[in-house]
Design a protein around this motif. Structure first.
Motif, PDB file in Angstrom:
ATOM      1  N   SER A 221      41.982  30.727  40.658  1.00 14.48           N
ATOM      2  CA  SER A 221      40.984  31.598  40.537  1.00 14.48           C
ATOM      3  C   SER A 221      40.388  31.480  42.071  1.00 14.48           C
ATOM      4  N   GLU A 222      39.860  30.095  42.274  1.00 19.41           N
ATOM      5  CA  GLU A 222      39.064  29.687  43.543  1.00 19.41           C
ATOM      6  C   GLU A 222      39.851  30.147  44.716  1.00 19.41           C
ATOM      7  N   ARG A 223      41.365  29.838  44.855  1.00 20.87           N
ATOM      8  CA  ARG A 223      42.236  30.212  46.105  1.00 20.87           C
ATOM      9  C   ARG A 223      42.223  31.772  46.200  1.00 20.87           C
ATOM     10  N   ILE A 224      42.437  32.417  45.006  1.00 20.98           N
ATOM     11  CA  ILE A 224      42.625  34.027  45.025  1.00 20.98           C
ATOM     12  C   ILE A 224      41.361  34.566  45.651  1.00 20.98           C
ATOM     13  N   LEU A 225      40.212  34.163  44.978  1.00 20.32           N
ATOM     14  CA  LEU A 225      39.104  35.082  45.294  1.00 20.32           C
ATOM     15  C   LEU A 225      38.554  34.430  46.721  1.00 20.32           C
ATOM     16  N   THR A 226      38.747  33.649  47.335  1.00 22.79           N
ATOM     17  CA  THR A 226      38.382  32.980  48.630  1.00 22.79           C
ATOM     18  C   THR A 226      39.317  33.941  49.523  1.00 22.79           C
ATOM     19  N   ALA A 227      40.621  33.931  49.398  1.00 23.75           N
ATOM     20  CA  ALA A 227      41.480  34.698  50.135  1.00 23.75           C
ATOM     21  C   ALA A 227      40.883  36.265  50.179  1.00 23.75           C
ATOM     22  N   ALA A 228      40.466  36.660  48.964  1.00 22.25           N
ATOM     23  CA  ALA A 228      40.043  38.120  48.734  1.00 22.25           C
ATOM     24  C   ALA A 228      38.811  38.304  49.639  1.00 22.25           C
ATOM     25  N   ARG A 229      37.929  37.275  49.794  1.00 23.52           N
ATOM     26  CA  ARG A 229      36.750  37.643  50.479  1.00 23.52           C
ATOM     27  C   ARG A 229      36.898  37.458  52.018  1.00 23.52           C
ATOM     28  N   GLU A 230      38.007  36.707  52.397  1.00 24.35           N
ATOM     29  CA  GLU A 230      38.514  36.967  53.856  1.00 24.35           C
ATOM     30  C   GLU A 230      38.961  38.453  54.163  1.00 24.35           C
ATOM     31  N   HIS A 231      39.423  38.858  53.149  1.00 24.72           N
ATOM     32  CA  HIS A 231      40.180  40.246  53.570  1.00 24.72           C
ATOM     33  C   HIS A 231      39.025  41.228  53.498  1.00 24.72           C
ATOM     34  N   GLY A 232      37.728  40.878  53.063  1.00 27.55           N
ATOM     35  CA  GLY A 232      36.630  41.714  52.862  1.00 27.55           C
ATOM     36  C   GLY A 232      36.046  42.393  51.553  1.00 27.55           C
ATOM     37  N   PHE A 233      36.996  41.900  50.495  1.00 25.91           N
ATOM     38  CA  PHE A 233      36.636  42.430  49.185  1.00 25.91           C
ATOM     39  C   PHE A 233      35.340  41.728  48.622  1.00 25.91           C
ATOM     40  N   LEU A 234      34.502  42.347  47.972  1.00 26.13           N
ATOM     41  CA  LEU A 234      33.629  41.927  47.128  1.00 26.13           C
ATOM     42  C   LEU A 234      34.315  41.217  45.904  1.00 26.13           C
ATOM     43  N   LEU A 235      33.564  40.221  45.175  1.00 21.86           N
ATOM     44  CA  LEU A 235      34.301  39.462  43.968  1.00 21.86           C
ATOM     45  C   LEU A 235      33.737  39.545  42.568  1.00 21.86           C
ATOM     46  N   LYS A 236      34.792  39.577  41.784  1.00 24.57           N
ATOM     47  CA  LYS A 236      34.336  39.506  40.175  1.00 24.57           C
ATOM     48  C   LYS A 236      35.176  38.585  39.621  1.00 24.57           C
ATOM     49  N   LEU A 237      34.677  38.206  38.487  1.00 20.25           N
ATOM     50  CA  LEU A 237      35.251  37.395  37.878  1.00 20.25           C
ATOM     51  C   LEU A 237      35.345  37.578  36.086  1.00 20.25           C
ATOM     52  N   HIS A 238      36.283  37.510  35.577  1.00 20.34           N
ATOM     53  CA  HIS A 238      36.462  37.433  33.811  1.00 20.34           C
ATOM     54  C   HIS A 238      36.193  36.001  33.606  1.00 20.34           C
ATOM     55  N   ALA A 239      35.064  35.800  33.072  1.00 12.24           N
ATOM     56  CA  ALA A 239      34.736  34.484  32.934  1.00 12.24           C
ATOM     57  C   ALA A 239      34.057  33.890  31.650  1.00 12.24           C
ATOM     58  N   ASP A 240      34.650  32.852  31.225  1.00 13.16           N
ATOM     59  CA  ASP A 240      33.987  31.934  29.946  1.00 13.16           C
ATOM     60  C   ASP A 240      34.247  33.003  28.866  1.00 13.16           C
ATOM     61  N   GLU A 241      35.445  34.017  28.790  1.00 12.13           N
ATOM     62  CA  GLU A 241      35.292  34.731  27.561  1.00 12.13           C
ATOM     63  C   GLU A 241      35.450  34.197  26.056  1.00 12.13           C
ATOM     64  N   PHE A 242      36.551  33.674  25.974  1.00 10.42           N
ATOM     65  CA  PHE A 242      36.474  32.697  24.585  1.00 10.42           C
ATOM     66  C   PHE A 242      36.253  31.065  24.688  1.00 10.42           C
ATOM     67  N   GLU A 243      36.588  30.711  25.758  1.00  8.99           N
ATOM     68  CA  GLU A 243      36.432  29.262  26.041  1.00  8.99           C
ATOM     69  C   GLU A 243      35.766  28.810  27.252  1.00  8.99           C
ATOM     70  N   ASN A 244      34.909  27.940  27.321  1.00 11.95           N
ATOM     71  CA  ASN A 244      34.009  27.512  28.361  1.00 11.95           C
ATOM     72  C   ASN A 244      35.107  26.789  29.397  1.00 11.95           C
ATOM     73  N   SER A 245      35.037  27.268  31.010  1.00 12.07           N
ATOM     74  CA  SER A 245      35.754  26.660  31.637  1.00 12.07           C
ATOM     75  C   SER A 245      35.159  26.611  33.179  1.00 12.07           C
ATOM     76  N   GLY A 246      33.833  26.624  32.916  1.00  9.21           N
ATOM     77  CA  GLY A 246      33.012  26.852  34.184  1.00  9.21           C
ATOM     78  C   GLY A 246      33.347  27.759  35.160  1.00  9.21           C
ATOM     79  N   ALA A 247      33.663  28.888  34.642  1.00 14.03           N
ATOM     80  CA  ALA A 247      33.941  30.086  35.480  1.00 14.03           C
ATOM     81  C   ALA A 247      32.681  30.833  35.918  1.00 14.03           C
ATOM     82  N   ALA A 248      31.442  30.799  35.127  1.00 14.10           N
ATOM     83  CA  ALA A 248      30.376  31.501  35.538  1.00 14.10           C
ATOM     84  C   ALA A 248      29.863  30.649  36.782  1.00 14.10           C
TER      85      ALA A 248
END
Ligand SMILES: [Zn+2]
Length: 401
Positions: A221-248
């Motif tokens: 997730s971090e690799r994809i979002l970091t690359a997206a930010r470099e292309h100028g995208f703003l970011l969103k994340l589907h986070a901690d829906e059913f299990e906590n994984s530190g996504a928030a």
């Protein structure tokens, strides 16, 4: 020549800027933008000769900003709904050809024209339920060609429906079946081919990732979002829906506009969002539809100081409803938000989750995207569930419903 319109004879005006609710007030609109809110009597004296909209004692509020949807898809998945009721679990449903991959193979078979035709009535249904701005994600293509097809359909919809449409690239919705044994290659495909292609055609403002055990890991997730930010995208994340994984926490660290779902957010995650600009977007319809009894901790998020948004998560698998009023009912009944908190989360909160200041409130200069509710008290919008009493919808000062 500018045109002034006065929305008057309201029982309440709810600008959603703060907790203020105005009684016996009028909203002044110049052309397509909000000028301000004044006492009703003063409005007619000050703006002599202006056009008047008689609100017939209803409640006037900003249009909903539904900041999380998957509205471009092929067919429904009602058979899965029955399978779930009969006790089949997610894995078994996937084995029988259901789940996200059912929507992926469906979307891949359809043309861009078909996707537009299928989505149009769904978006009008949203509009009739009071939604004037909607975010739409790709994520049922999961290859370069079909992700671009979905995003081009979203662009065409934004020219055909009287709504504001915010496009999001979600190539990282799931690892497609043919990449299951070589998932690193799929992450590379997203970063090296999909993101540059989407950026080159300017087809999306946001990039989103489904970070969850079984979908994408923290590192991916971090690799994809970091690359997206470099292309100028703003970011969103589907986070901690059913299990906590530190996504928030990851969403806050990367400066994402929102972290969405949060059914299993940790105390550290709540703290991270409260100390960031990242909006906590809650999607109670999904948990309701899946028959879950635990909802995201809205109260604790609000009390910690996080900004909360409410959205539908509209999609054929886990939330096949366009209704923001129904989401408000769930927020009040299941998450103990007040009706006004819920209304603000569904308007101003949603606007913040898509980083927009010109929608979601009746601030001076905001677009006159307004909903007239056929109720005399804003609490009835959530309270009278299942039959949203929308009397009219305006986009940029023009009546569309
Ligand atoms: Zn989603």
């Amino acid at each position: 020549v500018s045109r002034i319109t006065i929305f008057t004879n309201t029982s309440q005006v709810v600008p959603c800027i703060d907790e203020t609710v105005h009684e016996n007030a009028a909203v002044i609109v110049r052309d397509s933008r909000v000028v301000g809110i004044v006492p009703a009597r003063q409005a007619l004296e000050t703006y002599n000769g202006a056009a008047v909209v008689d609100c017939e004692g209803g409640v006037l509020a900003p249009g909903f900003v539904d900041s999380h949807t998957h509205s471009v898809f092929g067919g429904w998945r009602a058979a899965e709904y029955e399978m779930r009721a009969r006790g089949l679990d997610y894995m078994e449903i996937a084995r029988r050809g259901g789940g996200i991959n059912a929507s992926v193979s469906d979307l891949r078979r359809r043309t861009e024209d078909e996707l537009v035709e299928l989505a149009l009535p769904r978006l009008y249904e949203m509009l009739r339920h009071g939604t004037t701005t909607v975010e739409i994600k790709s994520g049922y293509g999961l290859n370069v060609e079909d992700e671009l097809k979905a995003l081009r359909a979203i662009r065409r919809l934004s020219q055909q429906v009287p709504m504001r449409i915010i496009p999001t690239f979600l190539g990282a919705h799931d690892v497609p079946l043919d990449y299951r044994e070589r998932r690193a290659e799929y992450v590379d495909l997203i970063i090296n081919e999909m993101l540059p292609a989407v950026a080159a055609e300017k087809l999306a403002l946001f990039c989103d990732v489904f970070m969850e055990p079984g979908a994408f890991t923290r590192e991916e997730s971090e690799r994809i979002l970091t690359a997206a930010r470099e292309h100028g995208f703003l970011l969103k994340l589907h986070a901690d829906e059913f299990e906590n994984s530190g996504a928030a926490e990851l969403a806050a660290k990367l400066g994402a506009a929102s972290a969405d779902h949060l059914g299993a957010i940790s105390d550290a995650g709540i703290e991270a969002l409260a100390n960031s600009e990242t909006v906590a977007t809650l999607l109670p319809a999904t948990l309701f539809f899946l028959g879950k009894t635990a909802y995201a901790p809205a109260r604790r998020l609000i009390d910690a100081g996080a900004t909360v948004a409410l959205a539908t998560d509209y999609n054929p698998g886990t939330a096949p409803s366009t209704s923001m009023p129904l989401v408000l009912t769930m927020a009040v009944s299941q998450m103990r938000m007040t009706p006004l908190e819920a209304l603000r989360a569904a308007t101003a909160g949603g606007a913040q989750a898509i980083r927009r200041r010109d929608v979601g409130t009746m601030s001076e200069g905001a677009w006159a995207d307004l909903v007239l509710w056929n109720v005399s008290d804003l609490r009835e919008i959530a309270y009278r569930f299942g039959t949203p009493p929308v009397a009219g919808v305006w986009l940029a000062g023009n009546r569309v419903i």
